[in-house]
Write a protein that holds these residues in place. Structure first.
Motif, PDB file in Angstrom:
ATOM      1  N   PRO A 181       0.877  -1.287   0.085  1.00 19.57           N
ATOM      2  CA  PRO A 181      -0.035   0.084   0.000  1.00 19.57           C
ATOM      3  C   PRO A 181       0.833   1.172  -0.146  1.00 19.57           C
ATOM      4  N   ILE A 182       0.468   2.174  -0.920  1.00 18.17           N
ATOM      5  CA  ILE A 182       1.359   3.372  -1.174  1.00 18.17           C
ATOM      6  C   ILE A 182       0.427   4.453  -1.818  1.00 18.17           C
ATOM      7  N   SER A 183       0.458   5.556  -1.567  1.00 21.56           N
ATOM      8  CA  SER A 183      -0.304   6.655  -2.225  1.00 21.56           C
ATOM      9  C   SER A 183       0.605   7.988  -2.293  1.00 21.56           C
ATOM     10  N   ALA A 184       0.218   8.846  -3.063  1.00 26.14           N
ATOM     11  CA  ALA A 184       0.809  10.129  -3.307  1.00 26.14           C
ATOM     12  C   ALA A 184       0.020  11.257  -3.457  1.00 26.14           C
ATOM     13  N   VAL A 185       0.279  12.425  -2.875  1.00 27.10           N
ATOM     14  CA  VAL A 185      -0.340  13.597  -3.307  1.00 27.10           C
ATOM     15  C   VAL A 185       0.649  14.541  -3.810  1.00 27.10           C
ATOM     16  N   MET A 186       0.744  15.126  -5.049  1.00 30.05           N
ATOM     17  CA  MET A 186       1.841  16.057  -5.380  1.00 30.05           C
ATOM     18  C   MET A 186       1.115  17.335  -5.652  1.00 30.05           C
ATOM     19  N   VAL A 187       1.785  18.525  -4.973  1.00 30.44           N
ATOM     20  CA  VAL A 187       1.154  19.749  -5.010  1.00 30.44           C
ATOM     21  C   VAL A 187       2.121  20.843  -5.936  1.00 30.44           C
ATOM     22  N   ASN A 188       1.478  21.771  -6.530  1.00 30.66           N
ATOM     23  CA  ASN A 188       2.351  22.851  -7.371  1.00 30.66           C
ATOM     24  C   ASN A 188       2.979  23.684  -6.290  1.00 30.66           C
ATOM     25  N   GLU A 189       3.754  24.548  -6.763  1.00 27.63           N
ATOM     26  CA  GLU A 189       4.425  25.488  -6.084  1.00 27.63           C
ATOM     27  C   GLU A 189       3.614  26.492  -5.141  1.00 27.63           C
ATOM     28  N   THR A 190       2.758  26.777  -5.834  1.00 30.39           N
ATOM     29  CA  THR A 190       1.670  27.836  -5.264  1.00 30.39           C
ATOM     30  C   THR A 190       0.935  27.383  -4.035  1.00 30.39           C
ATOM     31  N   VAL A 191       0.529  26.024  -4.225  1.00 34.25           N
ATOM     32  CA  VAL A 191      -0.046  25.340  -3.253  1.00 34.25           C
ATOM     33  C   VAL A 191       0.727  25.155  -1.887  1.00 34.25           C
ATOM     34  N   PHE A 192       2.035  24.518  -2.317  1.00 39.11           N
ATOM     35  CA  PHE A 192       3.108  24.245  -1.263  1.00 39.11           C
ATOM     36  C   PHE A 192       3.439  25.668  -0.497  1.00 39.11           C
ATOM     37  N   GLN A 193       3.344  26.816  -1.097  1.00 41.93           N
ATOM     38  CA  GLN A 193       3.973  27.956  -0.335  1.00 41.93           C
ATOM     39  C   GLN A 193       2.930  28.410   0.805  1.00 41.93           C
ATOM     40  N   ALA A 194       1.367  28.122   0.144  1.00 43.00           N
ATOM     41  CA  ALA A 194       0.434  28.280   1.220  1.00 43.00           C
ATOM     42  C   ALA A 194       0.671  27.587   2.453  1.00 43.00           C
ATOM     43  N   LEU A 195       0.889  26.136   2.227  1.00 38.36           N
ATOM     44  CA  LEU A 195       0.966  25.245   3.112  1.00 38.36           C
ATOM     45  C   LEU A 195       2.140  25.453   4.031  1.00 38.36           C
ATOM     46  N   ALA A 196       3.287  25.858   3.428  1.00 38.40           N
ATOM     47  CA  ALA A 196       4.474  26.220   4.241  1.00 38.40           C
ATOM     48  C   ALA A 196       4.164  27.620   5.105  1.00 38.40           C
ATOM     49  N   GLN A 197       3.494  28.434   4.740  1.00 32.42           N
ATOM     50  CA  GLN A 197       3.315  29.680   5.253  1.00 32.42           C
ATOM     51  C   GLN A 197       2.502  29.263   6.586  1.00 32.42           C
ATOM     52  N   GLU A 198       1.483  28.578   6.472  1.00 35.12           N
ATOM     53  CA  GLU A 198       0.576  28.118   7.590  1.00 35.12           C
ATOM     54  C   GLU A 198       1.229  27.477   8.601  1.00 35.12           C
ATOM     55  N   SER A 199       2.004  26.558   8.059  1.00 33.33           N
ATOM     56  CA  SER A 199       2.671  25.581   9.155  1.00 33.33           C
ATOM     57  C   SER A 199       3.706  26.291   9.911  1.00 33.33           C
ATOM     58  N   HIS A 200       4.376  27.347   9.354  1.00 27.62           N
ATOM     59  CA  HIS A 200       5.262  27.992  10.008  1.00 27.62           C
ATOM     60  C   HIS A 200       4.642  28.914  11.029  1.00 27.62           C
ATOM     61  N   THR A 201       3.504  29.350  10.833  1.00 33.49           N
ATOM     62  CA  THR A 201       2.637  30.356  11.716  1.00 33.49           C
ATOM     63  C   THR A 201       2.064  29.275  12.935  1.00 33.49           C
ATOM     64  N   ILE A 202       1.599  27.875  12.393  1.00 33.50           N
ATOM     65  CA  ILE A 202       1.477  27.426  13.734  1.00 33.50           C
ATOM     66  C   ILE A 202       2.539  26.728  14.463  1.00 33.50           C
ATOM     67  N   GLY A 203       3.543  26.229  13.621  1.00 31.78           N
ATOM     68  CA  GLY A 203       4.851  25.632  14.059  1.00 31.78           C
ATOM     69  C   GLY A 203       4.953  24.200  13.736  1.00 31.78           C
ATOM     70  N   THR A 204       3.695  23.733  12.799  1.00 32.70           N
ATOM     71  CA  THR A 204       3.970  22.315  12.302  1.00 32.70           C
ATOM     72  C   THR A 204       2.881  22.325  11.401  1.00 32.70           C
ATOM     73  N   PHE A 205       3.167  21.358  10.364  1.00 32.68           N
ATOM     74  CA  PHE A 205       1.880  20.748   9.552  1.00 32.68           C
ATOM     75  C   PHE A 205       1.292  19.653  10.131  1.00 32.68           C
ATOM     76  N   GLY A 206       0.247  19.889  10.714  1.00 30.17           N
ATOM     77  CA  GLY A 206      -0.211  18.684  11.844  1.00 30.17           C
ATOM     78  C   GLY A 206      -1.012  17.925  10.949  1.00 30.17           C
ATOM     79  N   HIS A 207      -0.542  17.028  10.044  1.00 27.86           N
ATOM     80  CA  HIS A 207      -1.100  15.917   9.256  1.00 27.86           C
ATOM     81  C   HIS A 207      -0.031  15.074   8.941  1.00 27.86           C
TER      82      HIS A 207
END
Length: 469
Positions: free
Chosen positions: A299-325
C-alpha cells in the motif's frame, strides 16, 4: 455459528464466514454464499484454492498493473526490509526511498509540481488533499472558501472526507455522508446525458455552464476546489466528451477554484499516456495517485502539489509551528522501495509502448464482439480501460431495473467461465487488466466474457426480463 453448507467446518471459506467483515459485499448473503478464496497468481491470472484459473480482467481493483508474480518487486521489498524495515517522516525525519520516489514522481508529473506527500491509499490521499485545500485557504485569509465540488458518479474513496466527495449513492446511504460543504455537479456521460441533437462540444459546454451556475449559486468566495478523475472508474468507465476538461478548467480559473486530478486509476499508462491528465488535457494544481504506483504489491499513495499550493501550506505551518497532518506509514520505506522499482520497470519494459500496441486491440475487439449485441448499449474506453454497458432497451438507452441484478449475474457467470470481472453503475462491465496483458490473453479473456454474456442473454429471455432479439 455453524458454517453453512457446503463448507466444511475447517475450510478457508467457513473460517472466512466466521471471522471476516468484507468490504463492498452483501454481508448477510455472504454468510450463505461464502467467498472465492484465491490461492496464488501468475501474470494476468489467479487461481482459487481448488486450482481453477481466472483471468483478472480488472487487475484486482484496477491496480495490479504488473500482474501477480513480479519477482523484481518481491526482491525490492525483501532488500528494503533487510536494510531499513520502517521509518517515519514526522518532525523532518527522512530516508532515501521516500526521497528517491518523490524525485521520480516530480520528474514524471504531467505539469510542474513542487512537493510530494505520501499516504497509504487513494482514499487517504484524497482526504489529505481535501485538508490541504482547507489549510491553504486559511493560510490565505479566506476562511469561507472551503466548499469542494465532485461529480455525480465520481469515485474518490471511502474515508469520511473522500466518501463525501464521491458521488455514488451506495457509498453514501446509511453512512451519513456527504458532510456539509461537499457539492456535486453533473456526470459528463454523453451517452446518457446528451439532449436530442446535442453535439459532444455542446454537451461539454453545458457541463461547464452547469458547473459555473453551481459556483455562482454557492458564491465563488465559498468554493475552494473541484475534484475529477480523468476517466471515471467505479462510476462506469465514463470518458468525458471532447473538449470537456479545457472548458471545465476555464470556469475554475475564472473563479479561483483549484483543480485536483484523481489519477488513482488512470495514472501510470492506464489510458495510453503516463497520466490520464495527458490523455484528457488536464493541468491540475494537485494530483493524487495510488494503485499502480506500486502495482499494488504494497500500500502506498501520493499527493503532488504545485509550488503555489506548497507555499501556502508552508506559510501556515510556520505560523502554527507544524503541518499537523500525516500517517505513521507516510512514505514507509518498504512500499516506497517497491514503488521505485515499479516505476523503473515501467521505463525499462517500455510499458507505454506495450499499452500502445495492445490497448487498441482491446478497444477494437470489444467493439467488434459486443457493440451490436442486443443487450449492449455502449462500448467505451481508451488504452487498457474500458466498459461494456448493458441495457434493457437499446432504442431508449434504458438500463435494467437494479432489482434484477443483471450486472451481478453477469459477474458470476464470468467467474464460472474463468474471468474475475466487475460491474459498476448502470450494469457496466469494466475492463482494466494488468498492463502486461498480451493480445492472445485479451482474446482469451473476451472469449470467456462473450460466452458469459450469451448465457446471461438466454437466461433473461427465459425470464422475460428484457426483450432481446
Amino acid at each position: 455459528m455453524a458454517p453453512p453448507p457446503p463448507f466444511g467446518a475447517n475450510s478457508a471459506a467457513a473460517r472466512d464466514i466466521a471471522t471476516v467483515l468484507h468490504p463492498y459485499t452483501d454481508l448477510q448473503a455472504h454468510q450463505e454464499v461464502g467467498p472465492v478464496v484465491i490461492a496464488r497468481g501468475k501474470g494476468v491470472r489467479v487461481w482459487d484454492e481448488a486450482g481453477k484459473d481466472y483471468i483478472e480482467s480488472v487487475a484486482g481493483l484496477w491496480c495490479a498493473s504488473l500482474g501477480f508474480d513480479n519477482e523484481r518487486l518481491v526482491q525490492a521489498a525483501t532488500n528494503q526490509m533487510r536494510k531499513l524495515p520502517f521509518y517515519h517522516a514526522f518532525t523532518a525525519k527522512s530516508h532515501e526511498p521516500m526521497i528517491d520516489l518523490a524525485e521520480m514522481l516530480i520528474a514524471r508529473a504531467p505539469v510542474p509540481m513542487s512537493k510530494v506527500f505520501f499516504a497509504n491509499s487513494g482514499s487517504e490521499a484524497n482526504d489529505s488533499a481535501i485538508k490541504m485545500v482547507w489549510y491553504l485557504n486559511n493560510a490565505l485569509g479566506r476562511p469561507k472558501k472551503k466548499k469542494i465540488i465532485g461529480r455525480l458518479n465520481g469515485y474518490h474513496g471511502i474515508t469520511i472526507g473522500s466518501a463525501s466527495l464521491t458521488g455514488l449513492p451506495y457509498n453514501h446511504r446509511s453512512f451519513d455522508v456527504p458532510l456539509p460543504g461537499f457539492l456535486h455537479t453533473m456526470t459528463p456521460h454523453f451517452y446518457h446525458g446528451a439532449l436530442a441533437g446535442e453535439s459532444e462540444d455542446d454537451f461539454a459546454t453545458r457541463c461547464a455552464d452547469e458547473l459555473e451556475k453551481l459556483i455562482l449559486a454557492e458564491g465563488p468566495d465559498t468554493v475552494a476546489a473541484m475534484w475529477a478523475e480523468p476517466i471515471m472508474g467505479a462510476g462506469g468507465v465514463i470518458l468525458p466528451p471532447r473538449g470537456y476538461f479545457p472548458k471545465i478548467q476555464a470556469v475554475l480559473r475564472k473563479y479561483d477554484v483549484l483543480f485536483v486530478a484523481d489519477e488513482v486509476i488512470c495514472g501510470f499508462w492506464r489510458t495510453g499516456n503516463y497520466w490520464g491528465s495527458q490523455t484528457l488535457d488536464i493541468q491540475p494544481d494537485i494530483l493524487v495517485c495510488a494503485k499502480a504506483l506500486s502495482s499494488s504489491y504494497l500500500p502506498i499513495s501520493a499527493v503532488m502539489v504545485n509550488e503555489t499550493v506548497f507555499q501556502a501550506l508552508a506559510q501556515e505551518s510556520h505560523t502554527i509551528g507544524t503541518f499537523g497532518h500525516g500517517f505513521t506509514y507516510s512514505g514507509h520505506p518498504v512500499p516506497a522501495a517497491v514503488a521505485i522499482e515499479t516505476l523503473k520497470i515501467y521505463d525499462e519494459l517500455e510499458i507505454g509502448a506495450h499499452v500502445g500496441a495492445v490497448g487498441p486491440h482491446l478497444q477494437t475487439e470489444l467493439r467488434r464482439r459486443f457493440a451490436d449485441h442486443p443487450m449492449v448499449g455502449e462500448v467505451r474506453g481508451t488504452g487498457l480501460i474500458a466498459a461494456v454497458e448493458l441495457v434493457a432497451d437499446q432504442a431508449t438507452r434504458t438500463n435494467f431495473d437494479p432489482k434484477a441484478k443483471v450486472g451481478g449475474r453477469l459477474t458470476r457467470l464470468c467467474e464460472d467461465n474463468g474471468v474475475i470481472s466487475r460491474t459498476t453503475a448502470n450494469d457496466s462491465l469494466c475492463f482494466s487488466p494488468p498492463l502486461i496483458i498480451s493480445k492472445d490473453e485479451i482474446d482469451d479473456m473476451l472469449d470467456r466474457v462473450s460466452k458469459s454474456l450469451d448465457e446471461l442473454t438466454v437466461q433473461l429471455r427465459r425470464e422475460q426480463i428484457a426483450v432481446v432479439s
